[in-house]
Motif scaffolding. Structure first.
Motif, PDB file in Angstrom:
ATOM      1  N   ASP A  65      66.586  -5.454  -4.799  1.00  0.00           N
ATOM      2  CA  ASP A  65      66.553  -4.026  -4.455  1.00  0.00           C
ATOM      3  C   ASP A  65      66.222  -3.842  -2.981  1.00  0.00           C
ATOM      4  O   ASP A  65      65.273  -3.151  -2.636  1.00  0.00           O
ATOM      5  N   CYS A  66      67.001  -4.440  -2.108  1.00  0.00           N
ATOM      6  CA  CYS A  66      66.766  -4.259  -0.669  1.00  0.00           C
ATOM      7  C   CYS A  66      66.786  -2.779  -0.332  1.00  0.00           C
ATOM      8  O   CYS A  66      66.076  -2.309   0.540  1.00  0.00           O
ATOM      9  N   PHE A  67      67.648  -2.033  -1.041  1.00  0.00           N
ATOM     10  CA  PHE A  67      67.697  -0.578  -0.926  1.00  0.00           C
ATOM     11  C   PHE A  67      67.855  -0.028  -2.338  1.00  0.00           C
ATOM     12  O   PHE A  67      68.397  -0.707  -3.206  1.00  0.00           O
ATOM     13  N   SER A  68      67.407   1.201  -2.534  1.00  0.00           N
ATOM     14  CA  SER A  68      67.431   1.775  -3.888  1.00  0.00           C
ATOM     15  C   SER A  68      68.846   1.764  -4.459  1.00  0.00           C
ATOM     16  O   SER A  68      69.046   1.439  -5.632  1.00  0.00           O
ATOM     17  N   ILE A  69      69.838   2.076  -3.621  1.00  0.00           N
ATOM     18  CA  ILE A  69      71.213   2.142  -4.127  1.00  0.00           C
ATOM     19  C   ILE A  69      71.686   0.753  -4.562  1.00  0.00           C
ATOM     20  O   ILE A  69      72.465   0.629  -5.508  1.00  0.00           O
ATOM     21  N   PHE A 102      61.789   5.591   2.036  1.00  0.00           N
ATOM     22  CA  PHE A 102      61.376   5.045   0.738  1.00  0.00           C
ATOM     23  C   PHE A 102      62.541   4.511  -0.097  1.00  0.00           C
ATOM     24  O   PHE A 102      62.348   4.037  -1.209  1.00  0.00           O
ATOM     25  N   ASP A 103      63.733   4.603   0.444  1.00  0.00           N
ATOM     26  CA  ASP A 103      64.866   3.927  -0.202  1.00  0.00           C
ATOM     27  C   ASP A 103      65.009   2.496   0.308  1.00  0.00           C
ATOM     28  O   ASP A 103      65.882   1.764  -0.154  1.00  0.00           O
ATOM     29  N   CYS A 104      64.207   2.131   1.303  1.00  0.00           N
ATOM     30  CA  CYS A 104      64.323   0.812   1.942  1.00  0.00           C
ATOM     31  C   CYS A 104      63.131  -0.054   1.546  1.00  0.00           C
ATOM     32  O   CYS A 104      62.008   0.431   1.433  1.00  0.00           O
TER      33      CYS A 104
END
Lengths: 238, 392
Positions: B290-294, B207-209
């Protein structure tokens, strides 16, 4: 064979079949290195090998042997070995176990001409240092223009293979296919400057952390479409 | 230095397909649906389009100008294919805008599309072709995960604290996406679900992706002085900036992996072009990459929405939620709306456009004035970053 030539077993170098295995054409020279690691000035060494033909050398050790300095050689490589955790890991590394492939793109082919052209970076692990601003930089396809000062063609070769390094950041990747999941990839900073992203091998994933000291090691990444893909990996310092 | 693009160009129509695993649609269906929604919205006839810029990243989604020329039957029109990895869609819009600003054409189309899911792969595919392949065995999530590892280390976040910070970003985006009928992943998730989800590349879990999707989005662009001939609420371009990496991220040891220089530069130039002094106060809303949450966390700091190292406080206070001070990803973002690579930049602008016109339905932000689009292509070590600002 040694007995047939009249040698006493104590004169015969350990062929390392139980510790390394049969390395083929490299074996005779590896045994020579192992012999020289224990040799003293004045010793005489017979190096003989055969295959499709045979050759023999007689070597006399001089007092230069004491000036070689600290090397990893055979003995220290053997001392620093790490045992594979289990038989399955061994089978995977040797491609003896067929697994369902990851749903990721197939490995693209390697270009023989590019492997040849970039051999200095790929095999000898040389980068370059800008003679204008002094920045060491490593890329497989080396820049012609300095990434920092933009000077053109002002580089000297710079050896990264023997530089100590530290992990700047890392990940444990579960998505890409792997012989030894997770794939631990690290960004390392070399002592003296320069950065690169590499696989981290011979590691326990649980032990990997930021600032961990690593060293570079020459490895075969894989064999694909008739080509062995050799390159360097980082590993925890041994 | 050339002139600012501010208020020289307007978007008079936009279209966007449903994003998702669209097994029953091919890339022609996607492009036609996006383009014809944009034509209808603009009130133009397809034959009014004088030139087009088409964004596709993967060659299987369409190569050359015919990528749009064929599906849209743009008969004998000039069409240019744009490719800037995941930054492709916004760059197509940028090029189309410059053409009308240069008065070479009056009415042009920017369109992006991707038909990815037929490939049957997990995640996105990188470079193919014969060459030297010694890059570490990591997929895109792994490359971006290294930002998180370093961010946690730099700011002293424990794995639990860091993962919680990232989880709140995804929870917010899934919430917004649940309100969006065109989004790919519309289920709401909890912080616990996100934290406990399977790891893709430590510390990033599933879910970060973002989603990987099929889809298309399009815009019809004219000069600002012509815009009111077409509609009463055109959306004006205030800034179009793009900044490209030069390999410094993978060679220089002075980059800290906790910010992205190209975003900082593109943002600063966009703010200067649009005349924005205090982005946190003046930007009404943003769609960022936001490809990834970070990645979203770093972008908030790089675009000056949050002070350096302090994004966690804004995440915790709900500042970027729909009801917050600066809503981010009101349409669900790449995370929930999905990511058809070549279309994403235009999808972001589609949401800003609808929000500015007050047509975002349940997701409507109150009285927005300026919307920002941030689109990232390539690895964080040397990306293409575009930063577009649009407003009324």
């Amino acid at each position: 064979m040694a007995a047939g030539l009249g040698f006493d077993p104590s004169q015969v170098q350990d062929p390392m079949f139980m510790t390394v295995g049969n390395t083929g054409s490299a074996l005779a020279l590896m045994m020579l290195v192992a012999a020289l690691e224990e040799a003293n000035a004045g010793d005489r060494v017979l190096l003989a090998s055969y295959g499709n033909g045979a050759d023999a050398f007689e070597i006399e050790v001089t007092d230069g042997i004491g000036k070689l300095g600290e090397r990893r050689g055979i003995r220290k490589h053997l001392e620093s070995k790490r045992m594979v955790k289990n038989y399955e890991t061994y089978l995977r590394w040797r491609d003896l176990l067929t697994l369902e492939p990851a749903r990721r793109p197939e490995r693209p082919p390697m270009s023989i001409s590019e492997l040849w052209r970039e051999r200095r970076q790929l095999l000898a692990f040389y980068g370059q240092k800008c003679t204008n601003c002094g920045t060491p930089q490593y890329e497989v396809r080396p820049g012609r223009v300095c990434v920092v000062c933009q000077a053109k063609d002002q580089f000297e070769p710079y050896r990264f293979a023997d530089k100590k390094a530290k992990v700047f950041t890392f990940t444990q990747d579960m998505l890409q296919s792997s012989n030894d999941p997770p794939n631990t990839a690290v960004v390392v900073d070399f002592e003296g400057g320069g950065r690169g992203m590499f696989d981290l091998t011979d590691r326990d994933p649980e032990e990997v952390e930021v600032e961990m000291p690593v060293e570079m090691t020459f490895r075969k990444l894989y064999f694909n479409r008739g080509v062995h893909n050799y390159f360097w990996k980082a590993r925890p310092v041994r | 230095m050339g002139e600012s693009i501010k208020d020289k160009v307007a978007i008079i129509g936009m279209g966007c397909t449903q994003f998702g695993e669209l097994w029953e649609k091919n890339v022609t269906d996607l492009m036609v649906e996006a383009a014809y929604e944009a034509y209808d919205d603009a009130g133009v006839d397809p034959k009014d389009i004088e030139a087009a810029w088409v964004g596709t990243f993967y060659e299987y989604s369409g190569m050359a100008g015919m990528a749009a020329g064929v599906p849209l039957r743009l008969q004998y029109k000039p069409v240019t294919r744009v490719e800037n990895m995941c930054c492709t869609g916004s760059d197509a819009l940028r090029n189309a805008s410059y053409a009308v600003a240069a008065r070479v054409y009056d009415v042009v189309l920017a369109i992006g599309a991707e038909k990815i899911k037929d490939q049957g792969l997990s995640g996105l595919q990188g470079a193919s072709g014969a060459g030297v392949h010694v890059f570490p065995s990591v997929a895109p999530p792994g490359i971006f995960a290294m930002l998180a590892t370093r961010y946690f280390a730099r700011y002293g976040l424990s794995p639990e604290e860091g993962k919680t910070m990232m989880a709140k970003i995804s929870v917010k985006s899934h919430h917004n996406g649940s309100l969006n009928p065109k989004a790919h992943l519309r289920r709401r998730v909890t912080v616990e679900q996100v934290i406990n989800a399977p790891i893709v590349a430590w510390p990033l879990g599933v879910f970060d992706c973002c989603g990987v999707s099929d889809g298309s989005a399009a815009a019809v662009v004219v000069r600002a002085e012509d815009a009111h001939k077409y509609r009463k609420d055109p959306v004006y371009i205030k800034a179009l900036q793009i900044c490209i990496g030069h390999g410094q991220g993978w060679t220089r040891s002075d980059w800290d992996y906790t910010h992205i220089d190209e975003t900082v530069h593109a943002g600063e130039k966009a703010y200067a072009e649009a005349g924005i002094k205090n982005p946190r106060e003046e930007i009404s809303m943003a769609e960022v990459h936001d490809c990834f949450s970070i990645t979203e966390a770093l972008i908030m700091e790089d675009l000056q929405f949050s002070p350096r190292g302090k994004v966690k406080e804004d995440i915790d206070s709900g500042f970027f939620e729909l009801s917050g001070g600066l809503p981010v990803q009101p349409d669900g973002g790449l995370k929930s709306f999905g990511h058809p690579v070549g279309a994403s930049g235009l999808r972001m602008m589609y949401e800003m456009y609808k929000q500015l016109q007050g047509k975002a339905g349940e997701r409507q932000i109150k009285d927005p004035k300026l919307g920002l689009v941030h689109n990232l292509g390539g690895p964080p070590t040397s990306p293409a970053i575009s930063c577009l600002i649009a407003g009324l």
